[in-house]
Design a protein around this motif. Structure first.
Motif, PDB file in Angstrom:
ATOM      1  N   GLN A  41      42.691  42.016  55.653  1.00 55.08           N
ATOM      2  CA  GLN A  41      43.563  42.584  54.634  1.00 55.08           C
ATOM      3  C   GLN A  41      43.067  42.186  53.249  1.00 55.08           C
ATOM      4  OE1 GLN A  41      47.607  41.203  54.802  1.00 55.08           O
ATOM      5  NE2 GLN A  41      48.342  42.699  53.338  1.00 55.08           N
ATOM      6  N   LEU A  42      43.083  43.138  52.341  1.00 58.95           N
ATOM      7  CA  LEU A  42      42.634  42.902  50.982  1.00 58.95           C
ATOM      8  C   LEU A  42      43.774  43.233  50.030  1.00 58.95           C
ATOM      9  CD1 LEU A  42      39.188  44.735  51.235  1.00 58.95           C
ATOM     10  CD2 LEU A  42      39.603  42.282  51.445  1.00 58.95           C
ATOM     11  N   VAL A  43      44.038  42.329  49.100  1.00 61.67           N
ATOM     12  CA  VAL A  43      45.120  42.533  48.141  1.00 61.67           C
ATOM     13  C   VAL A  43      44.576  42.324  46.736  1.00 61.67           C
ATOM     14  CG1 VAL A  43      47.389  41.797  47.359  1.00 61.67           C
ATOM     15  CG2 VAL A  43      46.841  41.753  49.809  1.00 61.67           C
ATOM     16  N   GLU A  44      44.618  43.398  45.946  1.00 58.74           N
ATOM     17  CA  GLU A  44      44.132  43.335  44.574  1.00 58.74           C
ATOM     18  C   GLU A  44      45.264  42.981  43.616  1.00 58.74           C
ATOM     19  OE1 GLU A  44      42.016  47.035  46.416  1.00 58.74           O
ATOM     20  OE2 GLU A  44      44.010  46.119  46.421  1.00 58.74           O
ATOM     21  N   SER A  45      44.883  42.411  42.491  1.00 59.99           N
ATOM     22  CA  SER A  45      45.828  42.126  41.421  1.00 59.99           C
ATOM     23  C   SER A  45      45.073  42.072  40.104  1.00 59.99           C
ATOM     24  CB  SER A  45      46.562  40.806  41.664  1.00 59.99           C
ATOM     25  OG  SER A  45      45.644  39.732  41.707  1.00 59.99           O
ATOM     26  N   ALA A 103      39.187  45.807  25.016  1.00 59.01           N
ATOM     27  CA  ALA A 103      39.794  44.599  25.570  1.00 59.01           C
ATOM     28  C   ALA A 103      39.146  44.219  26.902  1.00 59.01           C
ATOM     29  CB  ALA A 103      41.288  44.812  25.745  1.00 59.01           C
ATOM     30  N   SER A 104      39.643  43.127  27.468  1.00 59.62           N
ATOM     31  CA  SER A 104      39.129  42.623  28.744  1.00 59.62           C
ATOM     32  C   SER A 104      40.252  42.496  29.761  1.00 59.62           C
ATOM     33  CB  SER A 104      38.478  41.250  28.545  1.00 59.62           C
ATOM     34  OG  SER A 104      37.375  41.319  27.662  1.00 59.62           O
ATOM     35  N   LEU A 105      39.875  42.583  31.024  1.00 57.96           N
ATOM     36  CA  LEU A 105      40.779  42.349  32.138  1.00 57.96           C
ATOM     37  C   LEU A 105      39.984  41.687  33.246  1.00 57.96           C
ATOM     38  CD1 LEU A 105      43.000  45.519  32.839  1.00 57.96           C
ATOM     39  CD2 LEU A 105      43.798  43.234  32.232  1.00 57.96           C
ATOM     40  N   LYS A 106      40.675  40.899  34.062  1.00 57.13           N
ATOM     41  CA  LYS A 106      40.030  40.318  35.230  1.00 57.13           C
ATOM     42  C   LYS A 106      40.828  40.698  36.461  1.00 57.13           C
ATOM     43  CE  LYS A 106      38.088  36.049  37.108  1.00 57.13           C
ATOM     44  NZ  LYS A 106      37.856  34.607  36.882  1.00 57.13           N
ATOM     45  N   LEU A 107      40.177  41.388  37.360  1.00 53.94           N
ATOM     46  CA  LEU A 107      40.793  41.761  38.620  1.00 53.94           C
ATOM     47  C   LEU A 107      40.476  40.713  39.683  1.00 53.94           C
ATOM     48  CD1 LEU A 107      39.930  45.580  38.751  1.00 53.94           C
ATOM     49  CD2 LEU A 107      41.851  44.428  37.627  1.00 53.94           C
ATOM     50  N   SER A 108      41.434  40.511  40.571  1.00 57.50           N
ATOM     51  CA  SER A 108      41.243  39.586  41.675  1.00 57.50           C
ATOM     52  C   SER A 108      41.515  40.296  42.987  1.00 57.50           C
ATOM     53  CB  SER A 108      42.197  38.392  41.532  1.00 57.50           C
ATOM     54  OG  SER A 108      41.964  37.694  40.334  1.00 57.50           O
ATOM     55  N   TYR A 123      30.351  38.915  54.812  1.00 59.10           N
ATOM     56  CA  TYR A 123      30.168  40.324  54.493  1.00 59.10           C
ATOM     57  C   TYR A 123      30.047  40.520  52.990  1.00 59.10           C
ATOM     58  CZ  TYR A 123      31.904  41.004  59.235  1.00 59.10           C
ATOM     59  OH  TYR A 123      32.071  40.957  60.585  1.00 59.10           O
ATOM     60  N   GLY A 124      29.277  41.511  52.618  1.00 61.07           N
ATOM     61  CA  GLY A 124      29.249  41.886  51.220  1.00 61.07           C
ATOM     62  C   GLY A 124      30.609  42.447  50.821  1.00 61.07           C
ATOM     63  N   MET A 125      30.967  42.250  49.559  1.00 64.64           N
ATOM     64  CA  MET A 125      32.233  42.768  49.073  1.00 64.64           C
ATOM     65  C   MET A 125      32.003  43.457  47.742  1.00 64.64           C
ATOM     66  SD  MET A 125      35.013  39.886  50.151  1.00 64.64           S
ATOM     67  CE  MET A 125      36.353  41.060  49.884  1.00 64.64           C
ATOM     68  N   GLY A 126      32.878  44.385  47.441  1.00 63.29           N
ATOM     69  CA  GLY A 126      32.661  45.141  46.214  1.00 63.29           C
ATOM     70  C   GLY A 126      33.932  45.712  45.625  1.00 63.29           C
ATOM     71  N   TRP A 127      33.742  46.328  44.488  1.00 61.38           N
ATOM     72  CA  TRP A 127      34.811  47.037  43.799  1.00 61.38           C
ATOM     73  C   TRP A 127      34.417  48.493  43.619  1.00 61.38           C
ATOM     74  CZ3 TRP A 127      39.501  44.982  42.602  1.00 61.38           C
ATOM     75  CH2 TRP A 127      39.628  43.590  42.644  1.00 61.38           C
ATOM     76  N   TYR A 137      36.279  38.613  42.455  1.00 56.49           N
ATOM     77  CA  TYR A 137      36.779  38.888  41.119  1.00 56.49           C
ATOM     78  C   TYR A 137      35.926  39.957  40.434  1.00 56.49           C
ATOM     79  CZ  TYR A 137      38.820  34.313  42.020  1.00 56.49           C
ATOM     80  OH  TYR A 137      39.494  33.259  42.579  1.00 56.49           O
ATOM     81  N   LEU A 138      36.551  40.640  39.500  1.00 54.88           N
ATOM     82  CA  LEU A 138      35.818  41.573  38.650  1.00 54.88           C
ATOM     83  C   LEU A 138      36.264  41.336  37.218  1.00 54.88           C
ATOM     84  CD1 LEU A 138      33.750  43.923  38.656  1.00 54.88           C
ATOM     85  CD2 LEU A 138      35.726  45.471  38.568  1.00 54.88           C
ATOM     86  N   GLN A 139      35.399  40.713  36.434  1.00 54.77           N
ATOM     87  CA  GLN A 139      35.662  40.519  35.020  1.00 54.77           C
ATOM     88  C   GLN A 139      35.195  41.755  34.275  1.00 54.77           C
ATOM     89  OE1 GLN A 139      37.121  37.852  33.265  1.00 54.77           O
ATOM     90  NE2 GLN A 139      37.005  39.321  31.575  1.00 54.77           N
ATOM     91  N   MET A 140      36.119  42.388  33.575  1.00 53.63           N
ATOM     92  CA  MET A 140      35.804  43.633  32.870  1.00 53.63           C
ATOM     93  C   MET A 140      35.954  43.411  31.368  1.00 53.63           C
ATOM     94  SD  MET A 140      37.709  46.379  35.367  1.00 53.63           S
ATOM     95  CE  MET A 140      39.345  45.816  34.905  1.00 53.63           C
ATOM     96  N   ASN A 141      34.874  43.547  30.655  1.00 52.12           N
ATOM     97  CA  ASN A 141      34.879  43.384  29.210  1.00 52.12           C
ATOM     98  C   ASN A 141      34.550  44.703  28.530  1.00 52.12           C
ATOM     99  OD1 ASN A 141      35.311  40.582  29.582  1.00 52.12           O
ATOM    100  ND2 ASN A 141      33.100  40.179  29.621  1.00 52.12           N
ATOM    101  N   SER A 142      34.863  44.792  27.262  1.00 53.43           N
ATOM    102  CA  SER A 142      34.555  45.986  26.461  1.00 53.43           C
ATOM    103  C   SER A 142      35.012  47.256  27.170  1.00 53.43           C
ATOM    104  CB  SER A 142      33.045  46.040  26.170  1.00 53.43           C
ATOM    105  OG  SER A 142      32.614  44.885  25.498  1.00 53.43           O
TER     106      SER A 142
END
Length: 128
Positions: A1-5, A14-19, A30-34, A78-83
Motif C-alpha cells: 500500500q502506498l499513501v501520498e501526502s 514556490a516549493s512543495l515536498k511530497l511524501s 524495488y525501484g520507486m517513482g512519482w 520523497y519528491l522535493q519540488m522547487n520552482s
C-alpha cells in the motif's frame, strides 16, 4: 500500500515536498517513482529512484527543479519540488516497480508499463 501526502495549492515559483509511505511488501528492493496526471491528459513519468537509492532518473521537464529520494529504513519516498510552474499542476502518484532490484532509469524508460502498485494520489495546484 502506498499513501501520498504533501500536496496543496501554491503560487508559481514556490516549493512543495511530497511524501509517500509504503507498507505491505518489502518496497526496499524495488525501484520507486512519482508520476503525475493533469486533467485531460495521460499519466506521465516524473522521477524514479533505484531500489537502493543510489540512482535517480528524471523526466526532462523536471530536471534541475525536482529531487527524488528514499529512506528505506522508514519505507518512505520523497519528491522535493522547487520552482513550481503552472504546468506542474496535476495529481501526483507514488508508484512501485514490479521488477526486483530495478534501477531508476529502467523504471523511467518503462514508465507506467512496469508499475505494480499505485498510491491514491495527491493534488498539486500551482497558481499564478
Amino acid at each position: 500500500q502506498l499513501v501520498e501526502s504533501g500536496g496543496g495549492l501554491v503560487q508559481a515559483g514556490a516549493s512543495l515536498k511530497l511524501s509517500c509511505a509504503a507498507s505491505g511488501r518489502t518496497s526496499s528492493i524495488y525501484g520507486m517513482g512519482w508520476f503525475r496526471q493533469a486533467p485531460g491528459k495521460e499519466r506521465e513519468f516524473v522521477a524514479a529512484v533505484g531500489w537502493n537509492g543510489d540512482d535517480t532518473y528524471y523526466a526532462d521537464f523536471v530536471k534541475g527543479r525536482f529531487t527524488i529520494s528514499r529512506d528505506n529504513t522508514q519505507n518512505m519516498v520523497y519528491l522535493q519540488m522547487n520552482s513550481l510552474k503552472l504546468e506542474d499542476t496535476a495529481v501526483y502518484y507514488c508508484a512501485v516497480d514490479k521488477r526486483v532490484f530495478s534501477t531508476a532509469q529502467a523504471m523511467g524508460v518503462a514508465s507506467t508499463r512496469t508499475v505494480s502498485s499505485w498510491g491514491q494520489g495527491t493534488l498539486v495546484t500551482v497558481s499564478s
